[in-house]
Enzyme design. Structure first.
Site, mmCIF file in Angstrom:
data_model
loop_
_atom_site.group_PDB
_atom_site.id
_atom_site.type_symbol
_atom_site.label_atom_id
_atom_site.label_comp_id
_atom_site.label_asym_id
_atom_site.label_seq_id
_atom_site.Cartn_x
_atom_site.Cartn_y
_atom_site.Cartn_z
ATOM 1 N N CYS A 1 52.562 29.145 -20.111
ATOM 2 C CA CYS A 1 53.743 28.309 -20.353
ATOM 3 C C CYS A 1 55.039 29.035 -19.974
ATOM 4 O O CYS A 1 55.415 30.024 -20.615
ATOM 5 C CB CYS A 1 53.767 27.902 -21.823
ATOM 6 S SG CYS A 1 55.282 27.102 -22.358
ATOM 7 N N CYS B 1 57.639 29.006 -22.745
ATOM 8 C CA CYS B 1 57.318 30.003 -23.773
ATOM 9 C C CYS B 1 57.832 31.369 -23.341
ATOM 10 O O CYS B 1 58.394 32.115 -24.153
ATOM 11 C CB CYS B 1 55.812 30.073 -24.003
ATOM 12 S SG CYS B 1 55.089 28.540 -24.609
#
Length: 104
Positions: free
Chosen positions: A29, A32
């Protein structure tokens, strides 16, 4: 940030004597990856008052499901073992710090 698994989650979060902020993330991600340094910066400021932890959702799918981390990054804030707040998606430092102050 302490790495949590299904084996140590209970002892590190639910039995913690101070509030705990858990960041659920995925290694793939990009949001993230952008958000984690923000959380790490805030962790330095609140080190003695709040415990900061991370959970990789593919490593711990049961924890991700239990705490509603279907969108990552997701932050779940605990106090005395109870969920007090949730946030999902990319979160800026100002918002994250405000929610941590509310948790205290």
């Amino acid at each position: 940030m302490l790495h949590l698994t299904e084996q140590n989650f209970q002892s590190e979060v639910n039995q913690a004597k101070i509030p705990v902020v858990v960041m659920f993330y995925a290694s793939w991600c990009s949001k993230c990856a952008m958000t984690k340094p923000v959380a790490e910066d805030i962790e330095k400021q609140y080190r003695k008052k709040v415990k900061f932890c991370v959970v990789e959702i593919e490593e711990c799918p049961k924890l991700a499901a239990k705490y509603g981390a279907d969108i990552v990054p997701a932050f779940v804030m605990f106090k005395s073992g109870a969920v007090k707040a949730r946030m999902q998606g990319t979160i800026g430092e100002t918002i994250l710090e405000k929610r941590i102050r509310e948790l205290l």
